[in-house]
Design a protein around this motif. Structure first.
Motif, short mmCIF file in Angstrom:
data_model
loop_
_atom_site.label_atom_id
_atom_site.label_comp_id
_atom_site.label_asym_id
_atom_site.label_seq_id
_atom_site.Cartn_x
_atom_site.Cartn_y
_atom_site.Cartn_z
N MET A 105 12.76 -7.20 7.17
CA MET A 105 11.66 -7.96 6.77
C MET A 105 11.09 -7.79 5.63
N LYS A 112 14.91 -7.55 -0.18
CA LYS A 112 15.31 -7.62 1.29
C LYS A 112 16.73 -7.90 1.54
N ASP A 136 16.93 -16.49 6.29
CA ASP A 136 15.89 -16.83 5.24
C ASP A 136 16.12 -18.32 5.11
N THR A 189 15.71 -11.75 7.77
CA THR A 189 14.87 -12.70 7.97
C THR A 189 14.10 -13.44 6.84
N GLY A 191 11.03 -14.49 4.29
CA GLY A 191 9.81 -13.75 3.73
C GLY A 191 8.83 -14.86 3.01
N LEU A 203 8.36 -14.12 13.05
CA LEU A 203 8.95 -12.91 13.48
C LEU A 203 8.95 -12.57 14.70
N LYS A 215 13.46 -2.40 13.37
CA LYS A 215 12.77 -3.14 12.49
C LYS A 215 12.17 -2.73 11.39
N LEU A 217 11.06 -2.72 7.46
CA LEU A 217 10.54 -3.47 6.28
C LEU A 217 10.80 -2.82 4.95
N PHE A 234 2.34 -5.98 8.41
CA PHE A 234 3.63 -6.11 9.04
C PHE A 234 3.78 -5.00 10.39
#
Length: 447
Positions: A105, A112, A136, A189, A191, A203, A215, A217, A234
């Motif tokens: 994420m 990312k 994405d 994923t 953004g 999410l 998970k 970040l 987040f």
């Protein structure tokens, strides 16, 4: 990274070491300087305050104030608290499961997608089957970018189908990863430019479909304290198991790295300090604390070199050097190996000794000059013919002029390269003479 903080702390500790004995006033004055250095490094105000309070409390004991080396003990106390601030012990990704799932994420521009590719390459090198999933679907060319990275890494990639939502893609990818017997699946994923309700909801739905055990970040360290706010958002929205800090080479202050774990409680798993696929490293709190305090990080340097340098090639080069048989092809190979190790400034940070006594500006100037010289030498060698590279002695003045014109360099630059190569040859002769002397001494002592 941390150049400003490192310089300020080392100056403070140098003054401390000058005292034969510490007093409460010495300690308080020093901690005031440490607090100021932390704030100037963009460390969160509460984090800086609590850090200084803890260090000051541990330094007020008789063990420190009565010690014959009080300055060194204060440095040790600061190092311990820095390690705690970074999270204490190094933590790894949870790669259990069939497959292990990593949900990446982050906001737009955090790195990312690139970090997803770097992780895939890292695990593939360790023999794991990795599947990259391009989730994405809103950012232009994001899917194409991940596909290009997957091609560079040499792993499979799965993209969205027409009309498919992100949660639907996640469900299909999870099933495909299991059926394909992949060991790791990385979900890149989507953004946003900021955390909003739409992103949070997407999410949450995606997590419900994929059930990732990681998970993660990805945070842009160069945005400073805002990265801490992003991490909190987040964490509160979907929960986090770890962080990856990118662009550490773009921030001389480093306050985000010092603040983010303390504020969020999430461990820093990895750090990125460059655009190359190799520029993603595991984060070790103790090693980072040593770098900041000017003690270097030889362990990380050795690990990085072992991962890049071909041992058989290194032995072959050593033998050629001893026999004075090196040519410019070998020299070019050495330059490229050095470039793979990362920027010169990052290598300086790992080196103990005199390199760490230089101020940040001087260190950066030397590092930049070294990198410019390597690029210059590389372009000159590439402008040579294969015959010239293998037979440097044939390069006369007319060839030097042609080589200089071919790469857009000056004749003096070509001469400088050949002189440097000649010096390396002389070093080989010295090694050979030394080897003969050692053999002679061994023969004499065994009689």
């Amino acid at each position: 990274m941390f150049e400003n903080l490192s310089s300020s702390l080392q100056k403070t500790f140098k003054n401390l070491r000058g005292y034969g004995k510490l007093t409460e006033k010495n300690v308080k004055d020093s901690m005031r300087e440490v607090r100021l250095a932390l704030l100037e490094a963009d460390v969160n105000f509460k984090v800086a305050r609590d850090f200084v309070k803890k260090v000051q409390e541990t330094c007020m004991g008789e063990e420190v104030l009565g010690s014959i080396t009080p300055g060194q003990l204060v440095v040790k106390r600061v190092q311990d608290e820095l390690e705690a601030l970074f999270g204490g012990a190094h933590e790894e990704f949870d790669l259990t499961g069939s497959p292990a799932a990593v949900m990446m994420m982050g906001l737009h521009g955090s790195g990312k997608t690139t970090s997803s590719g770097k992780l895939a390459m890292r695990w593939k090198k360790h023999g794991r089957r990795v599947l990259l999933v391009a989730c994405d679907i809103r950012r232009p060319a994001a899917v194409e970018q991940l596909m290009i990275l997957a091609g560079q890494v040499g792993c499979d990639v799965l993209g969205p189908e027409p009309g498919e939502t992100v949660p639907q893609l996640g469900k299909r990818a999870a099933l495909a990863a299991k059926e394909g017997k992949y060991e790791v699946v990385i979900y890149d994923t989507g953004g946003r430019f900021q955390v909003d309700e739409e992103l949070v909801q997407e999410l949450k739905e995606f997590e419900a479909e994929t059930r990732p055990n990681n998970k993660v970040l990805v945070l842009d360290a160069a945005i400073g304290q805002e990265s801490v706010n992003v991490a909190e958002a987040f964490r509160d929205a979907v929960g986090l198991t770890g962080l990856i800090l990118t662009k550490l080479d773009g921030d001389a202050r480093g306050g985000a790295a010092l603040s983010v774990h303390a504020v969020t409680g999430c461990p820093i798993l990895m750090t990125g300090s460059g655009e190359k696929m190799e520029d993603l490293e595991p984060f070790y709190p103790d090693r980072m604390a040593s770098r900041i305090l000017g003690m270097g990080d030889v362990v990380s340097f050795v690990e990085k070199a072992q991962g890049i340098v071909d041992q058989e090639e290194a032995m072959r080069m050593q033998e050629k050097l001893a026999k004075n048989q090196l040519d410019l092809e070998d020299f070019l190979g050495q330059i490229r190996q050095m470039k793979k190790l990362g920027s010169m400034s990052s290598l300086f940070d790992m080196m103990p000794g005199d390199a760490l006594k230089m101020d940040a500006k001087k260190k950066e100037a030397i590092a930049n000059a070294s990198e410019i010289e390597m690029r210059k030498f590389e372009s000159i060698i590439q402008s040579m013919t294969p015959h010239e590279r293998r037979n440097p002695k044939t390069i006369d003045r007319s060839r030097r002029l042609r080589i200089a014109a071919g790469c857009g360099r000056k004749l003096a630059d070509v001469n400088q390269l050949l002189k440097r190569f000649e010096q390396m040859g002389k070093m080989g002769k010295q090694f050979k003479k030394m080897e003969k002397r050692l053999r002679h001494m061994k023969k004499f002592t065994t009689k």
